[in-house]
Design a protein around this motif. Structure first.
Motif, PDB file in Angstrom:
ATOM      1  N   GLN A 122       0.812  -1.211   0.000  1.00  0.00           N
ATOM      2  CA  GLN A 122       0.000   0.000   0.000  1.00  0.00           C
ATOM      3  C   GLN A 122       0.847   1.262   0.000  1.00  0.00           C
ATOM      4  O   GLN A 122       0.453   2.276  -0.563  1.00  0.00           O
ATOM      5  CB  GLN A 122      -0.931   0.026   1.213  1.00  0.00           C
ATOM      6  N   ILE A 123       2.005   1.203   0.637  1.00  0.00           N
ATOM      7  CA  ILE A 123       2.856   2.398   0.701  1.00  0.00           C
ATOM      8  C   ILE A 123       3.956   2.368  -0.338  1.00  0.00           C
ATOM      9  O   ILE A 123       4.935   3.093  -0.248  1.00  0.00           O
ATOM     10  CB  ILE A 123       3.451   2.583   2.111  1.00  0.00           C
ATOM     11  N   ASP A 124       3.787   1.507  -1.355  1.00  0.00           N
ATOM     12  CA  ASP A 124       4.750   1.386  -2.457  1.00  0.00           C
ATOM     13  C   ASP A 124       6.140   1.023  -1.960  1.00  0.00           C
ATOM     14  O   ASP A 124       7.139   1.633  -2.324  1.00  0.00           O
ATOM     15  CB  ASP A 124       4.811   2.676  -3.290  1.00  0.00           C
ATOM     16  N   GLY A 125       6.166  -0.005  -1.121  1.00  0.00           N
ATOM     17  CA  GLY A 125       7.434  -0.512  -0.611  1.00  0.00           C
ATOM     18  C   GLY A 125       8.194  -1.274  -1.676  1.00  0.00           C
ATOM     19  O   GLY A 125       7.756  -1.399  -2.825  1.00  0.00           O
ATOM     20  N   PRO A 126       9.346  -1.809  -1.313  1.00  0.00           N
ATOM     21  CA  PRO A 126      10.149  -2.545  -2.286  1.00  0.00           C
ATOM     22  C   PRO A 126       9.409  -3.769  -2.815  1.00  0.00           C
ATOM     23  O   PRO A 126       8.692  -4.445  -2.085  1.00  0.00           O
ATOM     24  CB  PRO A 126      11.395  -2.949  -1.506  1.00  0.00           C
ATOM     25  N   GLY A 127       9.577  -4.053  -4.081  1.00  0.00           N
ATOM     26  CA  GLY A 127       8.844  -5.139  -4.730  1.00  0.00           C
ATOM     27  C   GLY A 127       9.246  -6.525  -4.246  1.00  0.00           C
ATOM     28  O   GLY A 127       8.448  -7.455  -4.274  1.00  0.00           O
ATOM     29  N   ALA A 178       2.256 -11.110  -3.656  1.00  0.00           N
ATOM     30  CA  ALA A 178       3.553 -10.695  -4.203  1.00  0.00           C
ATOM     31  C   ALA A 178       3.548 -10.735  -5.725  1.00  0.00           C
ATOM     32  O   ALA A 178       4.126  -9.861  -6.379  1.00  0.00           O
ATOM     33  CB  ALA A 178       4.663 -11.581  -3.654  1.00  0.00           C
ATOM     34  N   LEU A 179       2.898 -11.737  -6.301  1.00  0.00           N
ATOM     35  CA  LEU A 179       2.879 -11.855  -7.762  1.00  0.00           C
ATOM     36  C   LEU A 179       1.921 -10.878  -8.433  1.00  0.00           C
ATOM     37  O   LEU A 179       2.237 -10.303  -9.466  1.00  0.00           O
ATOM     38  CB  LEU A 179       2.507 -13.281  -8.166  1.00  0.00           C
ATOM     39  N   ARG A 180       0.762 -10.687  -7.849  1.00  0.00           N
ATOM     40  CA  ARG A 180      -0.265  -9.867  -8.493  1.00  0.00           C
ATOM     41  C   ARG A 180      -0.251  -8.424  -8.030  1.00  0.00           C
ATOM     42  O   ARG A 180      -0.902  -7.582  -8.614  1.00  0.00           O
ATOM     43  CB  ARG A 180      -1.652 -10.465  -8.224  1.00  0.00           C
ATOM     44  N   GLY A 181       0.397  -8.159  -6.948  1.00  0.00           N
ATOM     45  CA  GLY A 181       0.401  -6.815  -6.417  1.00  0.00           C
ATOM     46  C   GLY A 181      -0.766  -6.611  -5.484  1.00  0.00           C
ATOM     47  O   GLY A 181      -1.491  -7.549  -5.148  1.00  0.00           O
ATOM     48  N   CYS A 182      -0.966  -5.399  -5.064  1.00  0.00           N
ATOM     49  CA  CYS A 182      -1.989  -5.110  -4.058  1.00  0.00           C
ATOM     50  C   CYS A 182      -3.329  -4.742  -4.680  1.00  0.00           C
ATOM     51  O   CYS A 182      -4.281  -4.491  -3.984  1.00  0.00           O
ATOM     52  CB  CYS A 182      -1.488  -3.980  -3.166  1.00  0.00           C
TER      53      CYS A 182
END
Length: 113
Positions: A60-65, A105-109
């Protein structure tokens, strides 16, 4: 560390600490025979949910991928150690949390948040 990363880092560490306390309690005595089985499931569920929540907050806070993949790997290691030392029924809970974290992790938030 930036202040926006405090909640994900704190919940990740809290999940690990809950699991470590559960592991120590099971190793030190005959806890699993004295306590009801559902209490062990609650320990594993809480630790898994805290780590998954940490991954969601980090996305949500655009942390490391790579953080989601690290959390998935940590949950898989926790499940393997739990299976080896305690039992398969508690390891399934942590493995399910690893699957959820892997999907995040694969699809994102986008699908969760």
């Amino acid at each position: 560390m930036k202040s926006k990363y405090f909640v994900p880092a704190a919940t990740m560490i809290a999940g690990l600490l809950v699991w470590i306390v559960f592991l120590i309690l099971c190793e030190k005595g005959d806890v699993m025979n004295e306590w009801p089985r559902w209490l062990g499931a609650v320990f594993c569920l809480v630790s898994g949910v805290l780590i998954v929540y940490s991954g969601i907050r980090c996305k949500q806070i655009d942390g490391p991928g790579a953080g989601g993949f690290v959390r998935t790997a940590v949950l898989l290691v926790m499940a393997a150690v739990t299976w080896w030392r305690i039992g398969v029924d508690f390891a399934i809970i942590l493995a399910a949390a690893a699957v959820v974290m892997g999907v995040i992790a694969l699809r994102g938030c986008r699908t969760v948040c």
